[in-house]
Design a protein around this motif. Sequence first.
Motif, PDB file in Angstrom:
ATOM      1  N   LEU A 126       4.746  29.037  34.518  1.00 13.15           N
ATOM      2  CA  LEU A 126       4.096  27.739  34.557  1.00 13.15           C
ATOM      3  C   LEU A 126       2.594  27.950  34.584  1.00 13.15           C
ATOM      4  O   LEU A 126       2.072  28.708  35.404  1.00 13.15           O
ATOM      5  N   LYS A 127       1.895  27.289  33.680  1.00 14.47           N
ATOM      6  CA  LYS A 127       0.432  27.320  33.685  1.00 14.47           C
ATOM      7  C   LYS A 127      -0.038  25.959  34.179  1.00 14.47           C
ATOM      8  O   LYS A 127       0.100  24.954  33.488  1.00 14.47           O
ATOM      9  N   LEU A 128      -0.569  25.933  35.403  1.00 10.31           N
ATOM     10  CA  LEU A 128      -0.929  24.684  36.066  1.00 10.31           C
ATOM     11  C   LEU A 128      -2.443  24.605  36.226  1.00 10.31           C
ATOM     12  O   LEU A 128      -3.066  25.506  36.787  1.00 10.31           O
ATOM     13  N   PHE A 129      -3.010  23.521  35.719  1.00  7.84           N
ATOM     14  CA  PHE A 129      -4.456  23.339  35.753  1.00  7.84           C
ATOM     15  C   PHE A 129      -4.836  22.519  36.983  1.00  7.84           C
ATOM     16  O   PHE A 129      -4.381  21.385  37.151  1.00  7.84           O
ATOM     17  N   THR A 130      -5.697  23.097  37.821  1.00  8.97           N
ATOM     18  CA  THR A 130      -6.208  22.372  38.978  1.00  8.97           C
ATOM     19  C   THR A 130      -7.528  21.689  38.669  1.00  8.97           C
ATOM     20  O   THR A 130      -8.023  20.882  39.444  1.00  8.97           O
ATOM     21  N   SER A 131      -8.116  22.038  37.530  1.00  6.97           N
ATOM     22  CA  SER A 131      -9.301  21.361  37.008  1.00  6.97           C
ATOM     23  C   SER A 131      -9.302  21.569  35.502  1.00  6.97           C
ATOM     24  O   SER A 131      -8.421  22.246  34.960  1.00  6.97           O
ATOM     25  N   VAL A 132     -10.291  21.024  34.827  1.00  7.14           N
ATOM     26  CA  VAL A 132     -10.341  21.139  33.367  1.00  7.14           C
ATOM     27  C   VAL A 132     -10.384  22.598  32.935  1.00  7.14           C
ATOM     28  O   VAL A 132      -9.792  22.987  31.920  1.00  7.14           O
ATOM     29  N   SER A 133     -11.067  23.423  33.704  1.00  9.75           N
ATOM     30  CA  SER A 133     -11.278  24.806  33.281  1.00  9.75           C
ATOM     31  C   SER A 133     -10.567  25.839  34.158  1.00  9.75           C
ATOM     32  O   SER A 133     -10.670  27.036  33.893  1.00  9.75           O
ATOM     33  N   HIS A 157      -0.380  15.523  41.588  1.00  4.21           N
ATOM     34  CA  HIS A 157      -0.595  14.329  40.772  1.00  4.21           C
ATOM     35  C   HIS A 157      -1.810  14.489  39.859  1.00  4.21           C
ATOM     36  O   HIS A 157      -2.906  14.847  40.307  1.00  4.21           O
ATOM     37  N   LEU A 158      -1.592  14.285  38.556  1.00  6.09           N
ATOM     38  CA  LEU A 158      -2.593  14.373  37.483  1.00  6.09           C
ATOM     39  C   LEU A 158      -3.002  15.803  37.148  1.00  6.09           C
ATOM     40  O   LEU A 158      -3.907  16.008  36.337  1.00  6.09           O
ATOM     41  N   ILE A 192       2.799  13.487  37.133  1.00  8.66           N
ATOM     42  CA  ILE A 192       2.446  12.091  37.372  1.00  8.66           C
ATOM     43  C   ILE A 192       3.243  11.515  38.540  1.00  8.66           C
ATOM     44  O   ILE A 192       4.438  11.780  38.680  1.00  8.66           O
ATOM     45  N   ASP A 193       2.553  10.786  39.390  1.00  8.64           N
ATOM     46  CA  ASP A 193       3.196   9.965  40.415  1.00  8.64           C
ATOM     47  C   ASP A 193       3.447   8.610  39.779  1.00  8.64           C
ATOM     48  O   ASP A 193       2.535   7.784  39.664  1.00  8.64           O
ATOM     49  N   LEU A 194       4.668   8.385  39.317  1.00  7.23           N
ATOM     50  CA  LEU A 194       4.959   7.186  38.534  1.00  7.23           C
ATOM     51  C   LEU A 194       4.777   5.906  39.334  1.00  7.23           C
ATOM     52  O   LEU A 194       4.565   4.832  38.752  1.00  7.23           O
ATOM     53  N   SER A 195       4.829   5.987  40.653  1.00  6.80           N
ATOM     54  CA  SER A 195       4.611   4.782  41.457  1.00  6.80           C
ATOM     55  C   SER A 195       3.185   4.257  41.295  1.00  6.80           C
ATOM     56  O   SER A 195       2.922   3.081  41.537  1.00  6.80           O
ATOM     57  N   LYS A 196       2.267   5.130  40.861  1.00  3.77           N
ATOM     58  CA  LYS A 196       0.881   4.718  40.652  1.00  3.77           C
ATOM     59  C   LYS A 196       0.648   4.166  39.252  1.00  3.77           C
ATOM     60  O   LYS A 196      -0.479   3.837  38.890  1.00  3.77           O
ATOM     61  N   THR A 197       1.708   4.072  38.469  1.00  3.33           N
ATOM     62  CA  THR A 197       1.583   3.532  37.107  1.00  3.33           C
ATOM     63  C   THR A 197       2.144   2.120  36.989  1.00  3.33           C
ATOM     64  O   THR A 197       2.153   1.553  35.896  1.00  3.33           O
ATOM     65  N   ASP A 198       2.624   1.560  38.083  1.00  7.10           N
ATOM     66  CA  ASP A 198       3.228   0.231  38.024  1.00  7.10           C
ATOM     67  C   ASP A 198       2.164  -0.848  38.022  1.00  7.10           C
ATOM     68  O   ASP A 198       1.303  -0.881  38.912  1.00  7.10           O
ATOM     69  N   PRO A 199       2.180  -1.753  37.052  1.00  4.41           N
ATOM     70  CA  PRO A 199       1.216  -2.851  37.054  1.00  4.41           C
ATOM     71  C   PRO A 199       1.538  -3.858  38.152  1.00  4.41           C
ATOM     72  O   PRO A 199       2.636  -3.833  38.743  1.00  4.41           O
ATOM     73  N   ASP A 311      -6.846   8.817  29.636  1.00  6.95           N
ATOM     74  CA  ASP A 311      -6.343   8.608  30.990  1.00  6.95           C
ATOM     75  C   ASP A 311      -4.813   8.596  30.950  1.00  6.95           C
ATOM     76  O   ASP A 311      -4.228   7.664  30.398  1.00  6.95           O
ATOM     77  N   PRO A 312      -4.150   9.594  31.531  1.00  7.00           N
ATOM     78  CA  PRO A 312      -2.680   9.651  31.447  1.00  7.00           C
ATOM     79  C   PRO A 312      -1.986   8.437  32.047  1.00  7.00           C
ATOM     80  O   PRO A 312      -0.871   8.092  31.642  1.00  7.00           O
ATOM     81  N   ILE A 313      -2.633   7.780  33.002  1.00  9.67           N
ATOM     82  CA  ILE A 313      -2.017   6.616  33.643  1.00  9.67           C
ATOM     83  C   ILE A 313      -2.101   5.389  32.744  1.00  9.67           C
ATOM     84  O   ILE A 313      -1.190   4.562  32.703  1.00  9.67           O
ATOM     85  N   SER A 314      -3.199   5.276  31.981  1.00  8.46           N
ATOM     86  CA  SER A 314      -3.480   4.060  31.221  1.00  8.46           C
ATOM     87  C   SER A 314      -2.328   3.682  30.294  1.00  8.46           C
ATOM     88  O   SER A 314      -1.853   2.538  30.304  1.00  8.46           O
ATOM     89  N   ARG A 315      -1.874   4.614  29.493  1.00  8.17           N
ATOM     90  CA  ARG A 315      -0.845   4.293  28.496  1.00  8.17           C
ATOM     91  C   ARG A 315       0.464   3.876  29.164  1.00  8.17           C
ATOM     92  O   ARG A 315       1.193   3.020  28.649  1.00  8.17           O
ATOM     93  N   ILE A 316       0.787   4.496  30.298  1.00 11.77           N
ATOM     94  CA  ILE A 316       2.030   4.167  31.001  1.00 11.77           C
ATOM     95  C   ILE A 316       1.933   2.782  31.630  1.00 11.77           C
ATOM     96  O   ILE A 316       2.811   1.925  31.452  1.00 11.77           O
ATOM     97  N   LYS A 317       0.857   2.560  32.359  1.00 18.46           N
ATOM     98  CA  LYS A 317       0.678   1.292  33.063  1.00 18.46           C
ATOM     99  C   LYS A 317       0.607   0.127  32.090  1.00 18.46           C
ATOM    100  O   LYS A 317       1.178  -0.952  32.323  1.00 18.46           O
ATOM    101  N   GLU A 318      -0.057   0.321  30.979  1.00 23.75           N
ATOM    102  CA  GLU A 318      -0.247  -0.774  30.031  1.00 23.75           C
ATOM    103  C   GLU A 318       1.018  -1.066  29.228  1.00 23.75           C
ATOM    104  O   GLU A 318       1.274  -2.221  28.873  1.00 23.75           O
ATOM    105  N   PHE A 319       1.828  -0.024  28.955  1.00 24.97           N
ATOM    106  CA  PHE A 319       3.109  -0.308  28.301  1.00 24.97           C
ATOM    107  C   PHE A 319       4.051  -1.020  29.261  1.00 24.97           C
ATOM    108  O   PHE A 319       4.778  -1.940  28.874  1.00 24.97           O
TER     109      PHE A 319
END
Length: 716
Positions: A126-133, A157-158, A192-199, A311-319
């Motif tokens: 698993l390659k896990l990014f804790t920041s962009v770089s 999360h994220l 993703i914490d999907l509970s944070k994507t609920d409108p 924003d990974p949350i945006s597309r989920i929340k808006e759909f």
Amino acid sequence: MEAEQIEAYLDTFTMVTLVIFTEVPREAYFYVTDLERVYPLKKISEQRLEDRLLFHMVLDQKIPIHRDYWVVCPNGGRIPLKTGAVVRTKEFDEVFAYEKSDLGTLYTSEKTIFKVWAPTASSVRLKLFTSVSTAFEHPMRLGDRGVWETEVAGDCHLNEYCYLVRVNHAVNEAVDPYAKAVTINGKRGVVIDLSKTDPEGWDTALSPPPIKKTDSIIYEVHVRDFSIHPLSGMQHKGKFLAFTETGTAGPGHSVTGIDHLKKLGVTHVQLLPVNDYGSIDETKADTEYNWGYDPLHFNVPEGSYATDPADPISRIKEFKALISSMHVNGLRVIMDVVYNHVFIRETSDFEKIVPGYYFRFDYGGNPVNGTGVGNDTASERYMMRKFMMDSVMFWTKEYKVDGFRFDLMGIHDIKTMNEIYRELSEVNPAVFILGEGWKMNTWLDEDQKACIDSADKMPGISFFNDRFRDHVKGNIFHDALEGFINGDASQIAGMYENASGNSGEHGLFITPGQSINYIECHDNHTLWDRLRALHPYEEETVLRKRHLLGTALAIFSQGVPFIHAGQEFFRTKQGDGNSYKSGDIINRLDWERKAKYEADVQYVAELIQIRKKHPAFRIDEPEIIADCLSLLQYLPDGLFGYMIKNIGELDSWRHIILLYNGHQIEKVYQLPFPGQWTVTAEAMEVKEDGLYKTDDETLIIPPLGFTMAVQYSEKF
């Protein structure tokens, strides 16, 4: 003997095929090794092809498949042993079929568990990014049935992630096929914490009450097309959020957007693909166009329809907001899903993780191309079937989607489609599953293909009825076969079969609910453009009559009416018959055109309301249809009609006559029963409680006109 002149593939758990591009002594000795043990090979046959020689060889025992192996040549050279057809054997599925529904990420704020199915991999990290770089690699351990797993403590999360899969002696960087969120353009997965994507209001927004299939009216639309017109009146043009806007209006205060859908009276909105697809650069989302039939990530909404694709949350929340808005407004959502192929097979995450498993290949190891886009997925294999099942279940449970339209469903197998329907029905008994049942040239036995000719083996699935389409408007591939609304009276026998639901003992379907009655969809020319091509010199008024005649046939035939977005106002794509990437000018819904033809839109809406008010047009049982429907006899040439008689136990109307005039001259029809008749539709006018009443024995049917006359039931 040079190593690059030989390739080696494991084709069963005990068979190795050597592909040799040089001269080799027939008695040459080869063996397999993992650098710890030696496994002798015995040649059982050979085959000479044009430029190569095949040695078919067997091992004296099965070898563990998750290791790096080499074939050692007589001169001591080593060739990587790659996984070949072994992954497509029945035994492979038996050994590695994984039943649990926990692949992907299992997130909590304290830890995240990562699981990926990779039975042919010799290692996975698993390659896990804790920041962009900044990224950290976590070794994963091999567990049950080829599933690799690791656990990371803390709140991920994220955090972005991917898998480093060593397979076939190389390390592939792959995105999790089960990813629930991704970065822009899908380069990496995102925890993703999907509970944070609920409108707002998501938990309390209830789906509309369940209805049976024949109560449904489906409206097909592309997300961007719906709102991108400059005069659409919608603020979030081209985005999911446009479907959340109410009170929108176009030219002349003409109603647009979701209010238009409600006013029209449809029950289901079928969205062209909304999962993440590959042909749009999401960094240029506002300037690029595609229908989306090139899937990249099957469990993530498309970023170009979000206000912020990065924003990974945006597309989920808006759909989710789109779905919530639909539900609050009494509309159900059907997703168009494309599990039959991927964007690019060679670079797909499926192929990077388990090469050769998820796709169909012929006996020569060549990819099968029944889809016409270079690859066919193999739904008959356990883990591809499971992936499809897990995916639609995820959309159903997490996003509250009401149904699925399967693109090129004939690529899939019958067992898979039946299992999907059965499993989804346990979650949502009113789930609507429909698909394109075309017979595809794929590597699957004919009796296994989920095509329309096998509808009787899939009672829960509905099919686009191309027979209905062709009888009404003509064959889309042959202009000479013009169809009823273009004056071809030879179609009348077939017209009745389809208008009566084409179901029952001698029908194509078990029940009329399996028949999706359509005359246009996103594919091919719109009906308006086809009419313009067939009748280039006709006045617009005549073309409108032909068009509305076809729409009336779709609305009042037994089965499920299907309307392509804009069909109600004569949608045109300027003659473009394959507009999948033609851009906004060609594809957008023209809300100016809607305003121009407001009276015709209202006519269609009133036809829909009559269908919805009268059960006579929505009969489920083929035996009732057989008893109550009959083709009218002794009709003048060019007139098609049938009767729904003695329906008073179900409807306030006892007898209903429907007449469709396919010619440009008026016709006279002798009424079958004496007494007073109420004419509810005539000459592009309609009124549910009647345009007028008549005691005459005959009706005059206007040119290219639809006429409905009824007698009332004494019971109501």
